[in-house]
Design a protein around this motif. Structure first.
Motif, mmCIF file in Angstrom:
data_model
loop_
_atom_site.group_PDB
_atom_site.id
_atom_site.type_symbol
_atom_site.label_atom_id
_atom_site.label_comp_id
_atom_site.label_asym_id
_atom_site.label_seq_id
_atom_site.Cartn_x
_atom_site.Cartn_y
_atom_site.Cartn_z
ATOM 1 N N VAL A 1 -4.138 2.749 -9.141
ATOM 2 C CA VAL A 1 -3.466 4.140 -8.608
ATOM 3 C C VAL A 1 -5.594 4.222 -8.100
ATOM 4 O O VAL A 1 -5.928 4.367 -9.462
ATOM 5 C CB VAL A 1 -3.908 5.172 -9.862
ATOM 6 N N THR A 2 -5.492 4.563 -7.279
ATOM 7 C CA THR A 2 -6.564 5.487 -7.291
ATOM 8 C C THR A 2 -6.998 6.799 -6.354
ATOM 9 O O THR A 2 -5.468 7.206 -5.348
ATOM 10 C CB THR A 2 -7.371 4.877 -5.223
ATOM 11 N N PHE A 3 -7.251 8.218 -6.974
ATOM 12 C CA PHE A 3 -7.134 9.766 -6.963
ATOM 13 C C PHE A 3 -8.296 9.954 -6.393
ATOM 14 O O PHE A 3 -9.180 9.467 -5.721
ATOM 15 C CB PHE A 3 -6.786 10.287 -8.101
ATOM 16 N N ARG A 4 -7.652 10.633 -5.267
ATOM 17 C CA ARG A 4 -8.302 11.811 -4.419
ATOM 18 C C ARG A 4 -8.232 12.936 -4.054
ATOM 19 O O ARG A 4 -6.910 13.535 -3.967
ATOM 20 C CB ARG A 4 -8.455 10.448 -2.907
ATOM 21 N N LEU A 5 -9.425 13.270 -3.887
ATOM 22 C CA LEU A 5 -9.071 15.189 -3.404
ATOM 23 C C LEU A 5 -8.767 15.086 -2.092
ATOM 24 O O LEU A 5 -9.282 14.355 -1.562
ATOM 25 C CB LEU A 5 -10.216 15.716 -3.609
ATOM 26 N N LEU B 1 -2.740 5.172 -3.723
ATOM 27 C CA LEU B 1 -3.737 5.864 -3.222
ATOM 28 C C LEU B 1 -2.506 7.469 -3.722
ATOM 29 O O LEU B 1 -1.608 7.548 -3.133
ATOM 30 C CB LEU B 1 -3.602 6.303 -1.482
ATOM 31 N N ALA B 2 -3.408 8.142 -4.371
ATOM 32 C CA ALA B 2 -2.896 9.234 -5.254
ATOM 33 C C ALA B 2 -3.638 10.090 -4.439
ATOM 34 O O ALA B 2 -4.416 10.592 -5.587
ATOM 35 C CB ALA B 2 -2.324 9.525 -6.867
ATOM 36 N N THR B 3 -2.893 11.200 -3.977
ATOM 37 C CA THR B 3 -4.358 12.658 -3.310
ATOM 38 C C THR B 3 -3.673 13.981 -4.117
ATOM 39 O O THR B 3 -2.321 13.927 -3.499
ATOM 40 C CB THR B 3 -4.122 12.509 -1.900
ATOM 41 N N ASP B 4 -4.423 14.830 -4.323
ATOM 42 C CA ASP B 4 -4.029 16.387 -3.841
ATOM 43 C C ASP B 4 -4.993 16.865 -3.957
ATOM 44 O O ASP B 4 -5.959 16.693 -3.457
ATOM 45 C CB ASP B 4 -3.434 16.799 -5.351
ATOM 46 N N PHE C 1 5.757 8.562 -0.293
ATOM 47 C CA PHE C 1 5.962 9.586 -1.568
ATOM 48 C C PHE C 1 5.237 10.790 -0.734
ATOM 49 O O PHE C 1 3.940 11.405 -1.449
ATOM 50 C CB PHE C 1 5.789 9.308 -3.220
ATOM 51 N N CYS C 2 5.991 11.909 -0.543
ATOM 52 C CA CYS C 2 5.836 13.333 -0.217
ATOM 53 C C CYS C 2 6.445 13.886 -0.883
ATOM 54 O O CYS C 2 7.234 14.023 -0.333
ATOM 55 C CB CYS C 2 5.204 13.226 1.294
ATOM 56 N N ARG C 3 6.557 14.507 -1.660
ATOM 57 C CA ARG C 3 8.297 14.973 -2.279
ATOM 58 C C ARG C 3 7.327 16.278 -3.470
ATOM 59 O O ARG C 3 6.786 16.697 -3.986
ATOM 60 C CB ARG C 3 8.116 14.309 -3.269
ATOM 61 N N ARG D 1 0.332 -1.478 0.186
ATOM 62 C CA ARG D 1 -0.160 -0.058 0.041
ATOM 63 C C ARG D 1 1.040 1.295 -0.235
ATOM 64 O O ARG D 1 2.001 1.174 1.435
ATOM 65 C CB ARG D 1 -0.663 0.273 1.281
ATOM 66 N N VAL D 2 0.576 2.044 -0.699
ATOM 67 C CA VAL D 2 1.888 2.874 -1.629
ATOM 68 C C VAL D 2 0.894 4.401 -0.911
ATOM 69 O O VAL D 2 -0.347 4.266 -1.964
ATOM 70 C CB VAL D 2 2.458 2.859 -2.438
ATOM 71 N N TRP D 3 1.040 5.140 -0.594
ATOM 72 C CA TRP D 3 0.062 7.169 -0.672
ATOM 73 C C TRP D 3 1.395 7.502 -1.725
ATOM 74 O O TRP D 3 2.520 8.213 -0.919
ATOM 75 C CB TRP D 3 0.278 7.666 0.673
ATOM 76 N N SER D 4 1.019 8.257 -3.022
ATOM 77 C CA SER D 4 1.587 9.439 -3.186
ATOM 78 C C SER D 4 0.981 10.427 -2.698
ATOM 79 O O SER D 4 -0.297 11.438 -3.425
ATOM 80 C CB SER D 4 1.780 9.340 -5.071
ATOM 81 N N ALA D 5 1.212 11.558 -1.328
ATOM 82 C CA ALA D 5 0.784 13.112 -0.780
ATOM 83 C C ALA D 5 1.003 13.619 -1.779
ATOM 84 O O ALA D 5 2.766 13.974 -1.525
ATOM 85 C CB ALA D 5 0.994 12.687 0.316
ATOM 86 N N GLY D 6 0.610 14.650 -2.385
ATOM 87 C CA GLY D 6 0.834 15.458 -4.167
ATOM 88 C C GLY D 6 1.476 15.369 -4.872
ATOM 89 O O GLY D 6 2.210 15.191 -5.212
ATOM 90 N N CYS D 7 -0.007 14.205 -5.576
ATOM 91 C CA CYS D 7 0.908 13.507 -7.092
ATOM 92 C C CYS D 7 1.160 14.382 -7.940
ATOM 93 O O CYS D 7 0.436 13.392 -9.201
ATOM 94 C CB CYS D 7 -0.442 12.144 -6.732
ATOM 95 N N SER D 8 -0.108 15.617 -8.043
ATOM 96 C CA SER D 8 -0.436 16.481 -8.645
ATOM 97 C C SER D 8 -0.915 15.799 -9.969
ATOM 98 O O SER D 8 -1.650 15.119 -10.062
ATOM 99 C CB SER D 8 1.280 17.322 -9.372
ATOM 100 N N THR D 9 -0.268 16.418 -11.490
ATOM 101 C CA THR D 9 -0.495 15.244 -12.822
ATOM 102 C C THR D 9 -0.744 13.766 -12.994
ATOM 103 O O THR D 9 -1.454 13.572 -13.437
ATOM 104 C CB THR D 9 -0.872 16.233 -13.599
ATOM 105 N N GLY D 10 -0.088 13.199 -11.695
ATOM 106 C CA GLY D 10 -0.371 11.550 -11.788
ATOM 107 C C GLY D 10 1.282 11.015 -12.099
ATOM 108 O O GLY D 10 1.166 9.474 -11.908
ATOM 109 N N GLU D 11 2.067 11.887 -12.474
ATOM 110 C CA GLU D 11 3.692 11.113 -12.944
ATOM 111 C C GLU D 11 4.309 10.363 -12.005
ATOM 112 O O GLU D 11 4.204 9.021 -11.960
ATOM 113 C CB GLU D 11 3.860 12.676 -13.711
ATOM 114 N N GLU D 12 4.083 10.950 -11.095
ATOM 115 C CA GLU D 12 4.411 10.498 -9.512
ATOM 116 C C GLU D 12 4.211 8.731 -9.638
ATOM 117 O O GLU D 12 4.575 7.555 -9.278
ATOM 118 C CB GLU D 12 4.583 10.914 -8.636
ATOM 119 N N PRO D 13 2.670 8.989 -9.029
ATOM 120 C CA PRO D 13 1.963 7.464 -9.084
ATOM 121 C C PRO D 13 2.125 6.554 -9.809
ATOM 122 O O PRO D 13 1.975 5.166 -9.562
ATOM 123 C CB PRO D 13 0.437 8.081 -8.213
ATOM 124 N N TYR D 14 1.544 6.754 -11.018
ATOM 125 C CA TYR D 14 1.996 6.361 -12.577
ATOM 126 C C TYR D 14 3.275 6.014 -12.237
ATOM 127 O O TYR D 14 3.054 4.576 -12.809
ATOM 128 C CB TYR D 14 1.404 6.735 -13.383
#
Ligand SMILES: C[S@@+](CC[C@H](N)C(=O)[O-])C[C@H]1O[C@@H](n2cnc3c(N)ncnc32)[C@H](O)[C@@H]1O
Length: 268
Positions: free
Chosen positions: A192-196, A141-144, A213-215, A109-122
């Motif tokens: 990938v699941t995207f959420r606000l 989980l990718a959120t922004d 990932f919070c980069r 289970r991975v979280w891309s926190a601040g994923c922007s347009t998706g390049e990082e989680p993809y």
């Protein structure tokens, strides 16, 4: 109306800080003014004061979403700061040895926190699918904060220029050509699941993460907000879980219980 007074600027700065954690310095006044002006003109609002009232008193949801999308900086790329992805690729055994839950649950289970347009989680999806233990269920989980970038991420259509950043093998395997553009295919999209989600809010997660990932997000926050966020990340990682932060970021000077593995890579 075209000029944002210093007093009004400070009110906006304080609102943005309280609501989104983003710190805006005096030298960014012109930038903020032009962003607000654009929204004011677009929405035919009378003044900076009236727009501020909509944001803070009326708290109109659409206005708030549009505003947060406008003030964020969304620069990102596929395989950005690639040593993080190389690290995962080269340390699968170390990762699962230190975090027994992955094998026990056959799931990462991975979280891309601040994923922007998706390049990082993809990118994470590609790396985990290709190099992690075969058969492990991958959940990203990718959120922004910005609805604008999330819409693009969900659509998953990228410009021809991405072929400069993505290895040809991965490009052909995980994307399909759509005119001159590239669209993420279903095999990658379903990981990938995207959420606000606003990182300033309480974390609502029922299950913990194996990696966060919070980069290039915390650079926009001040030290106090960064400290809070680091504590919250620690709480939602499993023991042995990993935190990856941006190359220009560091936990130096923060109070934390993470073990340092490499620059910008930490383990709980
Ligand atoms: C510069 S991008 C970084 C994207 C990606 N992580 C990378 O390193 O390429 C920063 C992202 O953080 C998001 N962001 C900023 N403040 C946020 C907050 N309070 N909550 C959630 N996301 C936020 C912005 O909307 C933006 O998309």
């Amino acid at each position: 109306m075209r000029y944002l007074s210093d007093g009004m600027f400070l009110k906006y700065v304080s609102f943005i800080y309280d609501k989104f954690g983003i710190h805006i310095s005096q030298d960014k006044k012109d930038m903020l003014q032009s962003k607000i002006l654009k929204l004011i003109v677009k929405n035919r609002i009378e003044s900076y004061e009236e727009y501020f009232r909509l944001l803070t008193q009326v708290r109109d949801k659409e206005t708030l979403l549009e505003f947060s999308s406008e003030i964020t900086v969304n620069k990102t790329d596929f395989f950005r700061e690639n040593n993080h992805f190389e690290y995962i690729k080269n340390n699968v055994n170390f990762i699962v040895d230190n975090n027994k839950r992955i094998i026990r649950n056959n799931e990462i289970r991975v979280w891309s926190a601040g994923c922007s347009t998706g390049e990082e989680p993809y990118t994470l999806g590609v790396i985990l699918q290709e190099h992690f233990l075969q058969g492990t269920y991958i959940k990203i989980l990718a959120t922004d904060l910005s609805t604008r970038v999330l819409k693009e991420a969900v659509t998953g259509v990228y410009s021809p220029a991405i072929k400069n950043n993505i290895d040809k093998y991965y490009l052909l395997k995980y994307f399909k050509k759509q005119g001159s553009e590239w669209k993420v295919n279903e095999n990658l999209r379903r990981l990938v699941t995207f959420r606000l989600f606003n990182l300033m809010d309480d974390f609502p997660f029922k299950k913990s993460f194996d990696m966060i990932f919070c980069r290039n997000v915390m650079i926009y926050f001040d030290s106090k907000v960064q400290q809070k966020l680091i504590d919250k990340f620690y709480d939602v990682l499993v023991p042995g879980g990993l935190l990856f932060i941006g190359h220009s970021e560091s936990l130096t000077g923060k109070k934390h219980k993470f073990q340092y593995l490499k620059p910008t890579i930490y383990m709980k």
